[in-house]
Design a protein around this motif. Sequence first.
Motif, short mmCIF file in Angstrom:
data_model
loop_
_atom_site.label_atom_id
_atom_site.label_comp_id
_atom_site.label_asym_id
_atom_site.label_seq_id
_atom_site.Cartn_x
_atom_site.Cartn_y
_atom_site.Cartn_z
N LEU A 104 7.85 -10.22 11.28
CA LEU A 104 6.78 -11.08 11.08
C LEU A 104 5.65 -11.73 10.51
O LEU A 104 5.37 -12.28 9.88
CB LEU A 104 7.57 -12.11 11.94
N ALA A 105 4.78 -11.21 11.31
CA ALA A 105 3.48 -11.01 11.03
C ALA A 105 3.07 -11.10 9.54
O ALA A 105 2.25 -10.71 9.22
CB ALA A 105 2.62 -10.28 11.96
N SER B 291 6.36 -18.57 11.84
CA SER B 291 6.97 -17.33 11.06
C SER B 291 6.27 -18.21 9.74
O SER B 291 6.44 -17.86 8.94
CB SER B 291 7.66 -16.40 11.63
N SER C 83 10.92 -7.37 14.52
CA SER C 83 9.96 -7.30 15.29
C SER C 83 8.84 -8.01 15.09
O SER C 83 9.27 -9.01 13.98
CB SER C 83 9.35 -6.09 15.11
N LEU C 84 7.88 -8.55 16.21
CA LEU C 84 6.75 -9.12 15.96
C LEU C 84 5.68 -9.63 14.30
O LEU C 84 5.90 -9.96 14.29
CB LEU C 84 6.07 -9.64 16.81
N ARG D 298 -0.26 -14.54 -2.54
CA ARG D 298 0.34 -12.81 -2.92
C ARG D 298 -0.40 -13.28 -4.37
O ARG D 298 -0.15 -13.09 -5.40
CB ARG D 298 1.06 -12.54 -2.76
N ARG E 130 -2.83 -9.47 8.47
CA ARG E 130 -2.13 -9.76 7.17
C ARG E 130 -2.90 -10.12 5.88
O ARG E 130 -2.86 -10.20 5.30
CB ARG E 130 -0.63 -9.81 7.49
N LEU F 125 7.84 -20.13 17.54
CA LEU F 125 7.46 -18.71 17.32
C LEU F 125 8.12 -18.33 15.70
O LEU F 125 7.35 -18.46 14.85
CB LEU F 125 8.41 -17.47 17.82
N GLU G 295 -5.65 -9.04 4.30
CA GLU G 295 -5.46 -7.60 3.54
C GLU G 295 -4.75 -7.98 2.63
O GLU G 295 -4.76 -7.44 0.95
CB GLU G 295 -3.51 -6.97 3.83
N LEU G 296 -4.65 -9.94 2.14
CA LEU G 296 -4.30 -10.15 0.94
C LEU G 296 -5.15 -11.40 -0.01
O LEU G 296 -5.12 -11.19 -0.63
CB LEU G 296 -3.41 -11.12 1.07
N LEU H 177 9.89 -10.68 5.71
CA LEU H 177 11.35 -11.36 6.81
C LEU H 177 11.89 -11.67 5.89
O LEU H 177 13.16 -11.48 5.91
CB LEU H 177 10.41 -13.17 5.59
N HIS I 236 11.74 -10.11 18.90
CA HIS I 236 10.57 -11.05 19.61
C HIS I 236 10.01 -11.61 20.70
O HIS I 236 8.88 -11.60 20.75
CB HIS I 236 10.65 -12.11 18.20
N TYR J 112 0.63 -1.29 -0.20
CA TYR J 112 -0.36 0.34 -0.02
C TYR J 112 1.18 1.06 -0.33
O TYR J 112 0.48 2.69 0.33
CB TYR J 112 -0.67 -0.07 1.25
N GLY K 3 4.48 -11.94 7.12
CA GLY K 3 5.03 -12.33 5.65
C GLY K 3 5.85 -12.78 4.95
O GLY K 3 6.89 -11.84 5.49
N ASP K 4 5.95 -12.89 4.57
CA ASP K 4 7.09 -13.19 3.17
C ASP K 4 8.22 -11.79 3.05
O ASP K 4 8.82 -12.08 3.30
CB ASP K 4 6.67 -14.06 1.67
N HIS L 54 3.66 -18.92 7.94
CA HIS L 54 3.09 -17.46 7.72
C HIS L 54 3.56 -17.04 6.32
O HIS L 54 2.78 -16.30 5.84
CB HIS L 54 3.17 -16.31 8.93
N ALA L 55 4.61 -17.37 6.49
CA ALA L 55 5.52 -16.60 5.31
C ALA L 55 5.27 -17.19 4.19
O ALA L 55 5.05 -16.62 2.92
CB ALA L 55 7.03 -16.44 5.83
N THR M 229 1.43 -16.39 2.85
CA THR M 229 1.39 -14.45 2.54
C THR M 229 1.77 -14.85 1.16
O THR M 229 1.62 -14.43 -0.20
CB THR M 229 2.11 -13.75 3.42
N ASN M 230 2.66 -15.67 1.09
CA ASN M 230 3.52 -15.72 -0.47
C ASN M 230 2.71 -16.33 -1.54
O ASN M 230 2.67 -16.06 -2.28
CB ASN M 230 4.70 -16.26 -0.77
N ILE N 118 -0.22 -12.04 18.51
CA ILE N 118 1.01 -12.71 17.23
C ILE N 118 -0.54 -13.08 16.49
O ILE N 118 -0.11 -12.82 14.84
CB ILE N 118 1.97 -13.90 17.50
N MET O 189 -2.03 -10.50 14.64
CA MET O 189 -1.57 -9.76 13.82
C MET O 189 -1.09 -10.05 11.79
O MET O 189 -1.38 -10.01 10.91
CB MET O 189 -0.25 -9.49 14.13
N MET O 190 -0.86 -11.72 12.33
CA MET O 190 -0.30 -12.71 11.00
C MET O 190 -2.34 -12.68 10.48
O MET O 190 -2.25 -12.17 8.88
CB MET O 190 -0.94 -14.06 11.87
#
Lengths: 52, 867
Positions: free
Chosen positions: A25-26, B200, A21-22, B211, B268, B196, B271-272, A32, B170, A10, A28-29, B203-204, B207-208, B261, B264-265
């Motif tokens: 990580l939240a 993570s 930071s958390l 997207r 995200r 964690l 948003e996608l 990271l 973290h 955005y 995502g890709d 989640h990574a 999200t990948n 946490i 927050m994930m």
Amino acid sequence: MSKKELETEYNQPYKIPVEGSLGILAYGDLGLRAWRKVKHENKLKNDSNEKE
Amino acid sequence: MKKNKLLLIGWDAADWKIIGPMLAKGEMPALKKLIDKGVYGNMSTMNPPYSPMLWSSVATGKTPDKHGVLGFIEIMPNMKGIRPVTTNSRKAKALWNILHYKGYKSNVIGWWPSFPAEPINGVVVSDKFQKVNKDPNKKSPILKGTIHPESLVKELQDLRMFPHEVTEAHILPCIPNADRVDQEKDKGLVNFAKMLAENSSVHAAATNVMRTTEWDFTAIYYDLIDHFCHAFMKFHPPKQKAISQDMYDIYNQAVVSAYKIQDMMLERTMELVDDDTTIMVVSDHGFESGHRRILKMPKYPAAPALEHRQFGIFVAAGPNIKKNEKVFGLGLIDIAPTILHHFNLPIGKDMDGKVALDIFEKPTEPKYIESWESIKGDFAQIKDSSGDDILSDQETMQQLVDLGYIDKPDEKIEIAILKTQCDLKHNLARVYLGKKDYDASNKILLELIHDTYPKYQKSEIEGKNKELLKKQGVQEGDSVVDVVPFYMDLLSISLATKTYELAEEYLNKLRELDKNFQINTYFSEAKILLNKGRVHEALKLLQKAKDRKPNAEVWYQMGTIYVRLNNYSEAKNAFEKALEFEIDSAKYHQAIANVFIRLNDFETAAEHALTAIELIKYFPEAHYTLGEALEKLGDLENAKIAYETAAKLKPVEHVRAEKALQNLDEKLQKPLELRDKADYKHKKDQIVIVSGLPRSGTSLMMQMLANGGINILTDENRKADTSNPKGYYEYDPVMSIHKDNEWLNLAQNKSVKIVAPLLKFLDPKYRYKVIFMNRDLNEVVKSQQKMIGKDPETLPTKLFEAYKKHLAQVEVWKDREPSVELIYVDYKEVINNTKAIVEKVVSFVGVDMNNEEMINSVDMSLYRNKS
């Protein structure tokens, strides 16, 4: 503390701290990868400072 | 962009008990946003509550006996060892297999189990992806089968986060006093980093692929909350006595931080997706966070699952999902059928779950097929596992051991395999037990106890595993397979099937076998004593157990004995105590509802029965009790629905519901019988109430009483009009009597008008004489229609039914309330037979009145709206 600007989807600027930071990580890709890039650049900078 | 997409997010062990307060404090804004625009509710789990079994049920809509995933581990196809459970164990088609067959694209990330990845149309990042070696100096290659399509390995491989990458940035938001951790003795931070990092990574990857790919369905599974709870729940507030202040200070925020946490994930992932995507957030079970937290795990297979609570969470939002509504009675088994229905696909009749139609704004009729299993075609399942010689995954196995889900596997492979075979068979028996298929369960358990097992030899006791075996209390000559858990389930079955002699045999056998650990057998003993008619001994036994360690179940069992003794007041107290311990137990609400019926408190009975149904929809006994309560309250129509539901849910056995339905049908066909309850004597400080449905002649009766000399409690705020030319005689505070009835003291020795539905709010401390005006319902409704300017010839049938209900309720209420006397006065009789009615009223009120003036109050010209 070295910080790098992250462009989110955005187009909001986000400064990434080297220690991460958390929230990053939240994110995502993208978070990271951007964080690792910051860490890498910081390491290069530190290495070069040490050499100097 | 694809339309009608669905994102399914699994939060293992997420529990409303933690989420509720966090939502209130604004600590989970993403979930709050989803709830505000969608539906939310409890999601009930299944027994035994082991996550790989449950998440496979979420994916297939089937119970584990059908889908085949029966535990945390499985035997390798070559029979050379054991390993964490894989896709090979699943015999039923998952959602993504069906969607693949139908040409949809799915992404599956981290699902438990999903390794080896199935070759579906889309992407599978299996549950092996995030498992990395915690030693940064050791390699963590991505094994073949971890990701489908394999071409994506290159793209995704750097998205694994390693525990050694975790920093204080973290840790500190979750464990602010982390610097006080003695890392030599306390592995809390090491575990934190692993949990964690793994989540993570999931989640990574998620999200990948969200997207970068076009998809119709994405399923993501996170175990962050579950693993944080197993590690840190004992330190969660309120502080437990056995926990040291120091440890509490270090870890008390850890559990809440996992939820933050995860939120927050969620933000995200939200948003996608676009507004056209439906999002579901679900958990497979909850997690004990109150007094039932377990500080020291008993030695029992998969004992940590004892901390799993019966209810997980369900939240959904999307274009065809209702807005900001609570939904009831969902089970995790319903998720797959509901998702198939979302995609307009048929549901297999062999699925155990049902479509949760309640969540949809515009529900459509579900379509069915016999079974998806018998359909031939490309479902992208892994068929041939013969060459699948994946080595036992030591890291993952160790994590399962660390979590306490499995015992450390024996060094001897053949013993490890034998134990696993027994565990899987035992789990299958427990699945059948959970489904109340006692015969199937019994058969397996009998096989398990009759098998012969090798015994531990001296060399093993003194060998490599010496410390571990010592800790487990194993001695030379003990069977390598512990048969105690099998006998415990056999005992449960014999009690459930009321074969008490057998139960006693099993109990004695358990006493003989139980040398190493204490089993709470007092419930079983009490049931056996009850069967022998030794009720008071059973009660004494439970009381002793309650005094030693009070808990919900012991209070419940005591309550059931009090019911048997017809001591309903003690039963009520016992069930109330059980509910104090466990407010969301459907079983306890149902039990207390039953007791309130015996105590003639039908409204409270109905409330508890409804709460039980809110918690578990498929609860025939609760529907039956609700039917009983509603019938007693005079709400015959809804009572009928409740009985019908009870009979439908349990068509073979619920003969009581069938009989009750027959009785009710007869009752519904009969006109309502209205009987006076009066002893025609004046009562000191009595309050004379004139009641009835609106437009049934209540104002006329008030006027008659006023003219007869009775003091009227009225504020005259409502003035006379064409509908009531002689005035209404109303008192404004009556309208809010449900909030405040303090003013009733002003009504003593006076008369006040109160409409029928509000009578139930009268304070029982006063004496009431109720003159209830009765009028042909057609006339009442017509008169009201006319008063509000509507066509009097159009009869609103719903209103008509509602009034019938009120009348029936009044009939029950007056019989129940000792402070109430009531006579029915027919409006038509007042007009046609005024003198006799006046005499009846005067005699009922019990004071001298001016009969002549009362008779003169009746103005024949006002009798309109005749039917």
